[in-house]
Design an enzyme around this catalytic site. Structure first.
Site, PDB file in Angstrom:
ATOM      1  N   HIS A 454      64.497   3.016  32.687  1.00 29.43           N
ATOM      2  CA  HIS A 454      63.346   2.117  32.809  1.00 29.43           C
ATOM      3  C   HIS A 454      63.181   1.626  34.234  1.00 29.43           C
ATOM      4  CE1 HIS A 454      62.399   0.897  28.443  1.00 29.43           C
ATOM      5  NE2 HIS A 454      61.521   1.712  28.935  1.00 29.43           N
ATOM      6  N   GLU A 691      65.640  35.467  43.460  1.00 27.02           N
ATOM      7  CA  GLU A 691      66.685  34.444  43.596  1.00 27.02           C
ATOM      8  C   GLU A 691      67.994  35.054  44.048  1.00 27.02           C
ATOM      9  OE1 GLU A 691      66.128  31.157  40.298  1.00 27.02           O
ATOM     10  OE2 GLU A 691      65.897  33.142  39.427  1.00 27.02           O
ATOM     11  N   ASP A 715      68.237  28.945  44.228  1.00 30.27           N
ATOM     12  CA  ASP A 715      69.294  29.917  43.970  1.00 30.27           C
ATOM     13  C   ASP A 715      69.447  30.910  45.114  1.00 30.27           C
ATOM     14  OD1 ASP A 715      70.725  29.398  41.595  1.00 30.27           O
ATOM     15  OD2 ASP A 715      68.866  29.706  40.479  1.00 30.27           O
ATOM     16  N   CYS A 762      58.636  29.087  44.467  1.00 32.37           N
ATOM     17  CA  CYS A 762      58.653  28.023  43.456  1.00 32.37           C
ATOM     18  C   CYS A 762      59.941  27.205  43.544  1.00 32.37           C
ATOM     19  CB  CYS A 762      58.472  28.586  42.059  1.00 32.37           C
ATOM     20  SG  CYS A 762      59.767  29.725  41.581  1.00 32.37           S
TER      21      CYS A 762
END
Ligand code: PEP
Ligand code: MG
Length: 833
Positions: A454, A691, A715, A762
């Site tokens: 929270h 990767e 990676d 990405c």
């Protein structure tokens, strides 16, 4: 099937609570969202029919083909203008398509004459449709996702044989299951009825009036819970709770305010002298002196002075605390008010009261009894093993401390925080943060805590930069020490050099100016100054991420981390569950491309139901596509779910951890077989993630058969540098700006583009402003970044020319280290501003 309502105009989306008219704020006409207009044209929010159009031209309602009815009311008290300033562009009975102009209005004239321009967009047939997601507290463009509606479930009510109990099953669309805020809403609703209402999740059963009992059910998104009601008004109570559970209770919107950042490998580590790594809980930059928060220990006596006196003391203390929280709730809005309401429910929670009463009856003191009752529930929640619920434990501890502080007259130790300071603490409770926020600190830095707590959500909602999980190294930070809190890179600098401070100040100023400009142009097209189109996509895991991404101007998703659906559970998600999740994301992105990464399990992402034998080197073992190919049952189920998403072709498939072309061929063959079985003629794009160095160096071979390549720099960096991305001992060296990694990226682009395939990024490097010019210069044409960075990424691209970017990348490839490349990138940035 859900229905996306898109925004009928450009503006700032907000909750109905902020509409200064009780008819809308109290939902008398129905629930919805309000938009503060920045444009003068109302457009159709879906394909449908015009049902009503007021003579004054200020209000229009439409019905979608699915039967959803929406009212758009431009401004408040605009009926008085009798049509002045409004030009209707359609008539009752007209058929309209999403985006068709409906009403044009004179923004300036109406603004001057009306009470307010705020425009409520209301779902008027709530008995048929409920809102499962909504976009609020952010800028929104016309035709961007505003609300998702789900049909109210058909009656599936059952009655027990003796007729005393009615029950109905509901599938939860709450993104994090029933945690404190939804539990408080459920409790509030249940308390309005005489009937006893219970919720069942598997073999766990909880009283609907008790927040803590609901938390201990350990529910998550997509769980089916059974609502049972017994007693006089059982039917009405059941209907009310079921209707509430069918919605996301505004949680989609709350979740969207928190940008969850993966734990960087450097969290808790001293990165260099005076610099400590942390987890970004709320992004931003802050500079100021450390203000240490001391937590007072509150001691309570074990034994009381008699049950009657202790009961009275507890009652009085609860009354005082209730009053304090209610006062805070009244002066707050948005997520802060929601958390305060959750706390109000806890102070009267029947389960906590029963736990305290039992102890008081046994002769314990009120304080001891309250603490014991709280800790029973803390243990029960901890036993669920659900990380989201566990992060809610701080709400219970918060209530424990507030009550004990009142009961024992012990100040809570929130010593005065100077404005502009950076609050440094072991941990922070939500109520402490709310109290502290009034002092206007510049940032928050915690040794513990998690990015979805929270406190994290509250900080993000307040725009307060925050780092959490900084670790014990924070203990050494003295009160008053000058600090630079970098919640963009994820580190804290203690006692910075004058040069560091100066550079940081300049960064702050530039950052503010850049953000402002980026926000204003978030929805504009993205191309370099000399006309090269660069697509800016977003990495997402959930529908909320997708909505946030769309609101930030993302042109699609370049990485849907589908493993989020597979982690933290006992069994794999079914085909239907996966299809629903992917469809939700596709809907939220409104036809834009959605690249779904196939299950990426193994290595640092284990799933209990996919057993992987003990491995000496998990990062080099069963990971990504290797696991999926070894479990064709899982892979086929996932592919079928993706192929079922409509419209066919919106979702593309991306294969993680590819090391050889054979893996691509196997997946392609499987996709083609399934397409044949499912009668899908449309070709489906299948791309590979780069990767591994193997994939990078054979990018030409892969490009000959893949539809696209997307580089996973997280990676790729660990494999190129042979440095475990999760090992703190090498964290400081794991930098994707290392020349070896950039050369590998450059080579991938060269090899793949020669075969006519596009290359994207990405991994984390796509969200690093310093890296963007280099990546574009190397030949990357798609960047998939964290949603919160999308608008800024677009702005960076617009400020570049391809020619400059290429020259800059050329220089970067000649640098000798990541540090040298970062210095070059900073200098490049300097020359552009
Ligand atoms: C990557 O490796 O860069 C990537 C995007 O995948 P993940 O971080 O999920 O392994
Ligand atoms: Mg990866």
């Amino acid at each position: 099937m859900s229905l996306i309502i898109t925004s009928p105009l450009r503006g700032w989306a907000t909750t109905l609570d902020s509409v200064p008219d009780p008819v809308f704020a109290k939902r008398m006409m129905g629930d919805g969202v309000a938009i503060q207009p920045l444009d003068d044209t109302i457009v159709a929010p879906f394909d449908g029919e015009v049902v009503t159009l007021h003579d004054a031209g200020h209000a229009i309602s439409l019905r979608s083909a699915e039967g959803a009815e929406i009212l758009i009311h431009v401004g408040l008290d605009t009926v008085m203008l009798k049509g002045e300033g409004f030009t209707p562009l359609v008539a009752i009975g007209d058929t309209v398509s999403r985006g068709d102009p409906l009403i044009r209005f004179d923004l300036d004239a109406v603004a001057l004459a009306a009470t307010s321009l705020i425009t409520p967009v209301i779902v008027t047939n709530a008995e048929t449709f409920a809102i499962s997601r909504r976009t609020v507290d952010c800028a929104i463009g016309a035709c961007e996702a505003l609300m998702t509606l789900v049909p109210v479930q058909a009656e599936t009510r059952r009655r027990s044989d003796d007729g005393t109990v009615v029950e109905q099953a509901v599938t939860l669309s709450l993104p994090h299951g029933i945690h404190a805020r939804p539990a408080a809403r459920i409790g509030e609703t249940a308390r309005a009825f005489e009937a006893e209402v219970h919720l069942l999740n598997g073999d766990k059963r909880g009283d609907a009036r008790s927040t803590v009992a609901l938390l201990a059910l350990g529910t998550g998104f997509g769980d089916e819970v059974v609502v049972q009601a017994r007693g006089g008004d059982a039917e009405a109570a059941l209907a009310a709770i079921v209707a509430l559970l069918a919605t996301d209770m505004g949680e989609g919107a709350l979740a969207a305010t928190s940008i969850t950042t993966p734990v960087p490998a450097s969290a808790g580590q001293v990165l260099r002298a005076g610099q400590i790594g942390g987890v970004i809980a709320s992004p931003g930059l802050a500079m100021g002196p450390a203000a240490r928060l001391q937590q007072a220990e509150i001691a309570v006596a074990r034994d009381g002075s008699g049950p009657a006196g202790e009961r009275a003391a507890l009652l009085a203390a609860r009354g005082d605390v209730r009053g304090q929280i209610a006062k805070r709730a009244d002066s707050a809005d948005g997520s802060v008010a929601a958390v305060m309401h959750a706390h109000l429910a806890l102070i009267d929670d029947p389960e906590l009261l029963a736990g305290a009463e039992k102890r008081i009856a046994e002769g314990r003191s009120a304080g001891f009894a309250w603490r014991g009752a709280i800790h029973d529930q803390v243990d029960a929640i901890r036993a669920t093993g659900n990380t989201h619920l566990i992060e809610r434990i701080d709400d219970l501890i918060d209530i424990e401390r507030q009550l004990l502080s009142t009961l024992t007259n012990t100040p809570l130790g929130s010593s005065a925080i100077p404005a502009g300071a950076i609050v440094v603490a072991e941990d922070l409770l939500p109520s402490q943060l709310v109290t502290l926020a009034a002092a206007k600190p510049a940032g928050i830095c915690l040794a513990r805590g998690g990015p979805t707590s929270h406190v994290a959500i509250l900080c993000a909602g307040m725009g307060l930069p925050a780092l959490v999980a900084v670790g014990d190294a924070l203990d050494a930070v003295a009160d008053g020490a000058p600090l630079l809190l970098d919640a963009e890179m994820g580190h804290l600098t203690v006692a910075p050099s004058p040069a560091d401070s100066e550079a940081f100040t300049a960064r702050l100023a530039k950052r503010d100016a850049r953000r402002e400009a980026a926000r204003a142009a978030a929805r504009d097209a993205c191309q370099t100054g000399d006309g090269t189109r660069i697509e800016i996509f977003a990495n997402i895991g959930t529908v909320e991420d997708a909505l946030l991404a769309a609101a930030q101007g993302a042109e699609g998703s370049g990485l849907v981390r589908s493993e989020f659906l597979f982690l933290d559970r006992e069994t794999a998600p079914s085909e239907d569950e996966q299809q629903a999740a992917y469809q939700g994301i596709a809907n939220a992105l409104l036809g834009k491309p959605v690249i779904i990464r196939l299950l990426d399990i193994g290595g640092d992402k284990p799933a209990a139901y996919i057993p992987i034998a003990q491995e000496e080197n998990p990062a080099l073992g069963q990971r990504g596509i290797r696991v999926a190919l070894a479990r064709p049952d899982l892979l086929e189920t996932q592919l079928r779910a993706i192929l079922r998403v409509e419209p066919v072709g919106q979702c593309k498939i991306m294969i993680p951890m590819v090391a050889s072309i054979d893996e691509l061929r196997q997946v392609r063959a499987l996709v083609d077989r399934l397409r044949g079985e499912m009668g899908i003629a449309t070709p489906i794009e299948v791309g590979v993630m780069v990767e591994t160095p193997a994939a990078a160096m054979t990018a030409d071979l892969l490009a000959a058969e893949a539809d696209f390549l997307s580089i996973g720099t997280n990676d790729l960096t660990q494999y190129v540098l042979a440095m475990d991305r999760g090992n703190p001992a090498v964290a400081a060296g794991v930098d994707a700006m290392h020349p070896a990694v950039l050369r590998m990226i450059g080579e991938t682009c060269r090899l793949a583009t020669a075969r006519g395939r596009w290359v994207g990024v990405c991994g984390g490097l796509a969200s690093d402003p310093a890296a963007l010019p280099i990546l574009i210069g190397l030949g990357v044409t798609e960047l998939s970044a964290v949603p919160g960075f999308v608008a800024e990424a677009k702005q960076i691209v617009r400020g570049l020319t391809l020619i400059e970017a290429r020259a800059h990348a050329e220089l970067a490839l000649q640098c000798k280290s990541a540090a040298e490349i970062r210095a070059l990138a900073r200098a490049f940035e300097e020359t552009r501003r």
